[in-house]
Each structure stands twice: as structure tokens, then as C-alpha cells.
Design a protein around this motif. Structure first.
Motif, PDB file in Angstrom:
ATOM      1  N   ILE A  94      39.100  24.835  36.923  1.00 17.12           N
ATOM      2  CA  ILE A  94      40.277  25.441  37.002  1.00 17.12           C
ATOM      3  C   ILE A  94      41.340  24.210  37.266  1.00 17.12           C
ATOM      4  CG2 ILE A  94      39.663  25.855  39.339  1.00 17.12           C
ATOM      5  CD1 ILE A  94      41.431  28.525  38.971  1.00 17.12           C
ATOM      6  N   ALA A  95      42.455  24.640  36.632  1.00 13.47           N
ATOM      7  CA  ALA A  95      43.441  23.630  36.669  1.00 13.47           C
ATOM      8  C   ALA A  95      44.958  24.106  36.580  1.00 13.47           C
ATOM      9  CB  ALA A  95      43.294  22.596  35.667  1.00 13.47           C
ATOM     10  N   GLY A  96      46.114  23.449  36.950  1.00 16.23           N
ATOM     11  CA  GLY A  96      47.296  23.992  37.037  1.00 16.23           C
ATOM     12  C   GLY A  96      47.676  24.939  38.121  1.00 16.23           C
ATOM     13  N   GLY A  97      48.743  25.640  37.891  1.00 20.14           N
ATOM     14  CA  GLY A  97      49.080  26.715  39.204  1.00 20.14           C
ATOM     15  C   GLY A  97      49.747  25.897  40.269  1.00 20.14           C
ATOM     16  N   LYS A  98      49.783  26.857  41.304  1.00 20.50           N
ATOM     17  CA  LYS A  98      50.738  26.378  42.395  1.00 20.50           C
ATOM     18  C   LYS A  98      49.843  26.574  43.838  1.00 20.50           C
ATOM     19  CE  LYS A  98      54.610  26.164  42.200  1.00 20.50           C
ATOM     20  NZ  LYS A  98      55.595  24.812  42.360  1.00 20.50           N
ATOM     21  N   LEU A  99      50.122  26.076  44.916  1.00 17.50           N
ATOM     22  CA  LEU A  99      49.586  26.205  46.172  1.00 17.50           C
ATOM     23  C   LEU A  99      49.897  27.721  46.410  1.00 17.50           C
ATOM     24  CD1 LEU A  99      49.044  24.161  48.685  1.00 17.50           C
ATOM     25  CD2 LEU A  99      51.298  25.113  49.383  1.00 17.50           C
ATOM     26  N   THR A 100      51.026  28.174  46.298  1.00 17.12           N
ATOM     27  CA  THR A 100      51.339  29.577  46.500  1.00 17.12           C
ATOM     28  C   THR A 100      50.403  30.430  45.847  1.00 17.12           C
ATOM     29  OG1 THR A 100      53.713  29.083  46.416  1.00 17.12           O
ATOM     30  CG2 THR A 100      53.177  31.281  46.450  1.00 17.12           C
ATOM     31  N   GLY A 101      49.950  30.277  44.775  1.00 16.69           N
ATOM     32  CA  GLY A 101      49.047  31.207  43.918  1.00 16.69           C
ATOM     33  C   GLY A 101      47.813  31.144  44.233  1.00 16.69           C
ATOM     34  N   TYR A 102      47.191  30.137  45.134  1.00 16.94           N
ATOM     35  CA  TYR A 102      45.977  29.896  45.446  1.00 16.94           C
ATOM     36  C   TYR A 102      44.948  30.973  45.599  1.00 16.94           C
ATOM     37  CZ  TYR A 102      45.184  31.094  50.185  1.00 16.94           C
ATOM     38  OH  TYR A 102      44.796  31.816  51.406  1.00 16.94           O
ATOM     39  N   ARG A 103      45.454  31.948  46.132  1.00  8.51           N
ATOM     40  CA  ARG A 103      44.328  33.322  46.535  1.00  8.51           C
ATOM     41  C   ARG A 103      44.105  33.901  45.018  1.00  8.51           C
ATOM     42  NH1 ARG A 103      44.169  38.492  47.255  1.00  8.51           N
ATOM     43  NH2 ARG A 103      46.051  38.588  46.055  1.00  8.51           N
ATOM     44  N   LYS A 104      45.138  34.205  44.243  1.00  9.66           N
ATOM     45  CA  LYS A 104      45.009  34.715  43.007  1.00  9.66           C
ATOM     46  C   LYS A 104      44.053  34.236  41.921  1.00  9.66           C
ATOM     47  CE  LYS A 104      46.535  38.844  42.063  1.00  9.66           C
ATOM     48  NZ  LYS A 104      45.486  39.826  41.834  1.00  9.66           N
ATOM     49  N   MET A 105      44.344  32.602  42.068  1.00 14.69           N
ATOM     50  CA  MET A 105      43.542  31.979  41.150  1.00 14.69           C
ATOM     51  C   MET A 105      42.089  31.855  41.650  1.00 14.69           C
ATOM     52  SD  MET A 105      45.987  28.368  41.202  1.00 14.69           S
ATOM     53  CE  MET A 105      44.821  27.367  40.649  1.00 14.69           C
ATOM     54  N   ALA A 106      41.788  31.933  42.901  1.00 12.69           N
ATOM     55  CA  ALA A 106      40.430  32.154  43.363  1.00 12.69           C
ATOM     56  C   ALA A 106      39.891  33.407  42.820  1.00 12.69           C
ATOM     57  CB  ALA A 106      40.293  31.916  44.779  1.00 12.69           C
ATOM     58  N   GLU A 107      40.691  34.603  42.930  1.00 10.95           N
ATOM     59  CA  GLU A 107      40.164  35.681  42.629  1.00 10.95           C
ATOM     60  C   GLU A 107      39.738  35.786  41.000  1.00 10.95           C
ATOM     61  OE1 GLU A 107      42.893  39.041  43.717  1.00 10.95           O
ATOM     62  OE2 GLU A 107      41.782  40.601  42.367  1.00 10.95           O
ATOM     63  N   THR A 108      40.835  35.153  40.053  1.00 10.13           N
ATOM     64  CA  THR A 108      40.567  35.219  38.815  1.00 10.13           C
ATOM     65  C   THR A 108      39.025  34.583  38.337  1.00 10.13           C
ATOM     66  OG1 THR A 108      42.940  34.876  38.431  1.00 10.13           O
ATOM     67  CG2 THR A 108      41.319  34.472  36.601  1.00 10.13           C
ATOM     68  N   ILE A 109      39.146  33.281  39.041  1.00 13.48           N
ATOM     69  CA  ILE A 109      37.806  32.369  38.740  1.00 13.48           C
ATOM     70  C   ILE A 109      36.480  33.357  39.349  1.00 13.48           C
ATOM     71  CG2 ILE A 109      37.739  30.800  40.597  1.00 13.48           C
ATOM     72  CD1 ILE A 109      36.774  28.896  38.171  1.00 13.48           C
ATOM     73  N   VAL A 110      36.506  33.927  40.457  1.00 13.03           N
ATOM     74  CA  VAL A 110      35.349  34.380  41.124  1.00 13.03           C
ATOM     75  C   VAL A 110      35.003  35.680  40.556  1.00 13.03           C
ATOM     76  CG1 VAL A 110      34.413  35.164  43.420  1.00 13.03           C
ATOM     77  CG2 VAL A 110      35.976  32.972  43.523  1.00 13.03           C
ATOM     78  N   ASP A 111      35.975  36.209  39.832  1.00 15.21           N
ATOM     79  CA  ASP A 111      35.729  37.433  39.207  1.00 15.21           C
ATOM     80  C   ASP A 111      34.676  37.135  38.047  1.00 15.21           C
ATOM     81  OD1 ASP A 111      37.237  39.366  40.497  1.00 15.21           O
ATOM     82  OD2 ASP A 111      38.947  39.528  39.086  1.00 15.21           O
TER      83      ASP A 111
END
Ligand SMILES: Cc1cc2nc3c(=O)[nH]c(=O)nc-3n(C[C@H](O)[C@H](O)[C@H](O)COP(=O)(O)OP(=O)(O)OC[C@H]3O[C@@H](n4cnc5c(N)ncnc54)[C@H](O)[C@@H]3O)c2cc1C
Length: 548
Positions: A369-386
């Protein structure tokens, strides 16, 4: 969270179990994934080769923001997704994030005009679902100057006034890690992934780790392995037998810190630079910090530094927007530089490359997983853990629960209770040998965990030390409850002293080393290394090298 004193126990646990998920990288991205996965019922291990948040996650602009400027690049979905996350991040950790009004002045021939600012901010409010009392206001030129008299009045047409959130990126990351550990994740700093372990079908089933504190080797077995190493993502992927084509493009961003006596900014401002980029100037703890630059980077990812050119660029930007401020590079108290892990896009300049995040999986099963913002960390996590959950068998694990999950120290009862909480802790502090002001400051930093810091203060109140009691208690808390191992961990990422309180950093650093030595039994060689680290860091942050 575990204590740095208990590392051996953690190492043994990591060696012993097979985990559902192994996360490599203890920045905000890896921390978020660990928390999401463990709270769905997965068993989780996380390893970080430096200290938690020592990479980009302690080197950002320290804003939880939707990225208003990306609207210009028509990144509407990203702005909407990340913008909505701001309030969630805030409510779940009121002690590390606070709303601030941001001023966006517009001048003749500037990036934004009155109409584009008004429309852009209105769209931002709409996309990010901003609550009524925080929606944008449009100001006249006079009203803009009343908010911030230092702004250039020549050509000023007015300003947009809207809410963003200020945070401490390293502490946010550490509060996420602490919560993940509280829920059962096993997280270890100073543990570097060296190679992957494969099964007979060439599928990744773990990683070989070296604990760089004890030099012990650890084999961590896991059903799924995630590479969340930010700017190091390509290096870690290269360890995987089968690669794929996506590549990172690294860009560097620098911030400078100036004392309020030199740059007495009272209002956070987002403003145009002479070369038509935009930077932030933000008041914080008696200082003003300004950033960021955005230039392609190919140096040592562990030690990105501010060059004299970076500093001159930001000073020129300050002079062009705040002509009454006469700051020189000698008045820059400290700096920091961070590296953005962006997904490569051919032919684009640094500021044009998208900040969106991407997840991909190699043929050997390694998730990256790469890119993104600090702010979006929770959503990024949700996407990959899904995705992980699907591959492990959805039915075994619950859905993502982090939207309403407070981080460690965040059980204050939401933002509405914040002031009452601070007042209560201010009064309580007196009973522990601290002043009311110290109590308030500590409560702001640690949230509900401040009670533990108070308890350390009480225990330590009879000890003779040249350090203030509050600072001593913070060291004990950082070592015993936040896995701080080196003095730099404490002075940079647990307290932010290097950036925002350089005076006390210089005054107390030696004694901090002494206290931590007693707690962690450093060898003489280690002390030499740590002292050297502190000197280098101080030199880099204060631009000593480049000025001499
Ligand atoms: C200058 C700048 C300003 C920014 N400002 C903002 C902002 O204001 N708001 C915002 O939302 N975002 C901002 N960002 C973006 C944000 O900071 C990053 O997206 C985020 O911090 C990336 O986090 P990460 O966990 O992916 O990477 P990192 O924080 O870099 O974490 C990766 C970790 O992996 C570890 N690692 C590497 N290799 C290994 C290995 N082999 N074994 C174990 N561990 C390993 C590293 O030590 C590192 O700690 C900014 C970025 C920059 C550079």
C-alpha cells in the motif's frame, strides 16, 4: 502498550505464533492497518525498522486536511473521501487533533480569485460534509487584514475562511499503535524485515526480521503480509521474488520553524508562493512554522534534510506574502524534511502527482500500500483489510469498526467535553506535585492517559533531578508505555521538542540521555551513538552545517 523494557517478551511472542496478518512499517499507514485488522478479530504483528513514525509520519505539515488544492486538479473523490475523514480523526482523538480556522487570502492575479475561492470552499464544505458552524466564510480585504494584519495589503481582494485540523503526526501514529496493542496486536519498533518467507507454492508466508536492539533474528509467520513502508515500499518489494510494474516517485517537503517574536503570525494562512504553488504558515506553541516545498528526491530516505535552497525558497515565500516580516535563515530555529511516497506518473511535476493511495498484490501474495495522506489513514486501512478479510474468509471476521473507535487517550467523551476535561486535569495536577499549567499541557498531549503520567510524577516527586518533574514523568511514561527506546524517540517523536522547543531540547538533552540510560541500561557504546545522533539531528534541524 508495552514497555521498551519488555522487548524480549515481545520478540519471543513474535517468534512463536503464526499471525493472520504481518504489517511491515510502523508509520501511520501500517499503524492504521494493524488497528483495523486487530479490531476485526485478526491476530496481528507489526514491525518497524526505526522508531514508530520515524519515517514520513513525523515529517508532515501536521494537518488533518482534505487537500483543498487538489480540487484544482479535479481530484474530487479524493478530496471528498479524505475531507470526510477529518472529523472522524478529530473526534476519535481530540487530544491530538484540533480544529483551526485557516485563512486563504486572494490577491490580484493569484491562484484563487473571489469566485474560485468561494466556489472551491463551498464545494469543499459539501464534499467533506462540513458541519454548519464550520462552513466557509468569505471575507472582504479589510476583514482579511483584521484576521491577519501581516498579510500583504497590496492587491488584496479578500479571503476565504474555513476550518482545517492541526495535529501532531507522530503522536497520532503512536496513539493508533497503542490502541492496536491494547486490542492485542504485537508491535515492535527497531525490528527490520530483511527477507520474505515462502511456502512450496512461492507464496509469502512471513518475513525474517532482525531486532536491531539485540541483534536477534525473528521469523514471523503470517497468513497475509502487508508492505506499508511508505517511501521504502519499492525497496521492500524488491525483496519479494516476484515484482510488478508500479513504482514510487519520491518528493521531498521541507518545513521551517521561526519564533513568534520574529514572525508573529496569529492566524493560520494558506497562501500563494511566487512560483504559483501554495504553502501553509501555522502558529503553534509560540512558534510559526511554514511549509512545504515539493521537489523530486533521490537521497537517503532515512535522513532527508532541508538544504539552504529549500530554506531560501520558504523565506522568499514568506517575504512575498508577509512583507512586514523580515526573517533571515539565521532566525530559522529548526527545520524538518519528509519524503512523500507518491505513485509514479510519467511527465508530471512534483506538485501535480496525485496523492491518492493504491493497494496492489504481487503474484507471491504480498500486499503493498502506498501513496495517500496521513488524514486518510483509517480509510486506507479499511480498504486493504477488506481485501485481506476476503482472502482469509470473510465470514470469520467482522466489518471495520474504527469509525467510532477512540484512539489511546481519546476517551474524553468527544470534543464537547474537551474544555471541561482540561480544566479538571489542571486542578488534579496539583495533587501530584505539578502546576495547573503543567497539568493542562500534559492533558492536552496525552488525553485520558494523562492519569498515568500524573502517577509517574507522584512516584518521582521525591527524586532529585535537574529535569522538571513533568518532563521526568513524561520520560517514564514514554519508556514504559510508549516503547521509546532512544533519546531521539523521546525528544522528537514523543514530545516534538526538537521542532517546537529547541531551547529546552538543547538544555535537557544530556539529562534525558542519563535518565533513559538508567531505565534501559544502555551500554557505553550505545550512549556514544545516541549522543552522536542527537548532535547530527540538532545540526540538521538548526541548519548549523549549512550556516557555518
Ligand atoms: C512534507 C510532507 C507534508 C505532508 N503533510 C501532510 C499533511 O499535512 N496532512 C496529511 O494528511 N498528509 C501529509 N503528508 C502525507 C503523509 O505524511 C504521508 O502520506 C504519511 O505519513 C505516509 O505514512 P506511511 O506510514 O505510509 O509512511 P512512513 O511514515 O514513512 O512509514 C513507513 C515506515 O516503514 C518503515 N520501514 C521501511 N522499511 C522497513 C523494513 N524493511 N522493515 C520494517 N520497517 C520498515 C520505515 O522506517 C517507516 O517508519 C505529508 C507528507 C510530506 C512528505
Amino acid at each position: 502498550m508495552k514497555s521498551s523494557v519488555e522487548r524480549e517478551q515481545l520478540v519471543n511472542t513474535l517468534n512463536y505464533y503464526e499471525f493472520d496478518v504481518l504489517v511491515i512499517g510502523g508509520g501511520i499507514t501500517g499503524a492504521g492497518i494493524a488497528l483495523d485488522a486487530v479490531t476485526r478479530g485478526m491476530s496481528v504483528a507489526l514491525v518497524e525498522m526505526q522508531d514508530f513514525a520515524a519515517g514520513t509520519s513525523s515529517r508532515s505539515t501536521k494537518l488533518v486536511h482534505g487537500g483543498l488544492r487538489y480540487l484544482k486538479q479535479l481530484e474530487v473523490k479524493m478530496v471528498a473521501d479524505v475531507g470526510k475523514e477529518r472529523e472522524i480523526v478529530y473526534e476519535n482523538a481530540v487530544h491530538v487533533t484540533e480544529p483551526i480556522w485557516m485563512l486563504l487570502p486572494f490577491h490580484k492575479k493569484g491562484t484563487f480569485g473571489p469566485l474560485t475561492t468561494s466556489a472551491g470552499l463551498k464545494m469543499y464544505d459539501y464534499l467533506a460534509g462540513v458541519k454548519k458552524d464550520e462552513r466557509r466564510l468569505m471575507l472582504s480585504d479589510q476583514e482579511t487584514l483584521e484576521k491577519e494584519p501581516l498579510i500583504k495589503s497590496k492587491g488584496l481582494l479578500g479571503g476565504g475562511y474555513y476550518v482545517e485540523y492541526r495535529t501532531d503526526d507522530a503522536r497520532l501514529t503512536i496513539e493508533v499503535i497503542k490502541k492496536a496493542m491494547e486490542k492485542g496486536a504485537v508491535c515492535l519498533n527497531y525490528a527490520k524485515a530483511r527477507s520474505f518467507i515462502y511456502d512450496d507454492h512461492n507464496q509469502v508466508i512471513g518475513a525474517e526480521i532482525v531486532d536491531t536492539v539485540s541483534n536477534k533474528r525473528i521469523s514471523i509467520h503470517a497468513k497475509k503480509v502487508v508492505n506499508a513502508t511508505g517511501p521504502w515500499v519499492d525497496g521492500v518489494r524488491a525483496l519479494d521474488a516476484i515484482e510488478n510494474n508500479k513504482k514510487l516517485k519520491l518528493t521531498k517537503g521541507v518545513h521551517i520553524v521561526i519564533d513568534q517574536s520574529v514572525f508573529p503570525l496569529k492566524q493560520a494562512v494558506y497562501f500563494d508562493t511566487p512560483d504559483k504553488r501554495m504553502v501553509f504558515a501555522i502558529p503553534r506553541d509560540g512558534k510559526t512554522y511554514v511549509g512545504t516545498t515539493d521537489t523530486f528526491f533521490e537521497g537517503d530516505i532515512r535522513h532527508p534534510v532541508a538544504t539552504p535552497e529549500d530554506v531560501d525558497y520558504l523565506i522568499e515565500a514568506i517575504h512575498s506574502m508577509f512583507p512586514l516580516v523580515h526573517v533571515t535563515s539565521h532566525q530559522v530555529e529548526s527545520t524538518w524534511a519528509g519524503v512523500r511516497p507518491l505513485i509514479y506518473e510519467d511527465g508530471k511535476n512534483p506538485s501535480e502527482i496525485s496523492r491518492k493511495d493504491e493497494v496492489w498484490q504481487s503474484e507471491a501474495g504480498l500486499f503493498t500500500i502506498a501513496g495517500g495522506k496521513l488524514t486518510g489513514y483509517r480509510k486506507m486501512a479499511e480498504t486493504i483489510v477488506d481485501k485481506i478479510s476476503k482472502q482469509l474468509g470473510d465470514e470469520k471476521y467482522g466489518p471495520c469498526v474504527t469509525k467510532h473507535l477512540t484512539l489511546s487517550g481519546g476517551d474524553i467523551g468527544g470534543s464537547k467535553q474537551w474544555e471541561a476535561f482540561l480544566t479538571q486535569k489542571e486542578q488534579m495536577a496539583l495533587a501530584y506535585g505539578l502546576t495547573g499549567l503543567e497539568g493542562r499541557k500534559l492533558a492536552k498531549m496525552y488525553g485520558t492517559n494523562v492519569d498515568k503520567v500524573f502517577q509517574y510524577a507522584q512516584i518521582l516527586s521525591t527524586i532529585t533531578s535537574s529535569l522538571p518533574l513533568a518532563l521526568l514523568a513524561q520520560i517514564y511514561y514514554a519508556v514504559h508505555e510508549e516503547m521509546a527506546y532512544s533519546p531521539v524517540d523521546f525528544l522528537v517523536r514523543r514530545t516534538g521538542m526538537l521542532y517546537f522547543d529547541i531551547k529546552h531540547f538543547t538544555e535537557y538533552k544530556e539529562e534525558v540521555v542519563n535518565v533513559m540510560k538508567q531505565l534501559l541500561h544502555y551500554s557505553d557504546e550505545k550512549i556514544i551513538v545516541f549522543n552522536k545522533q542527537l548532535e547530527i539531528l540538532l545540526g540538521e534541524a538548526t541548519l548549523k552545517e549549512s550556516r557555518d
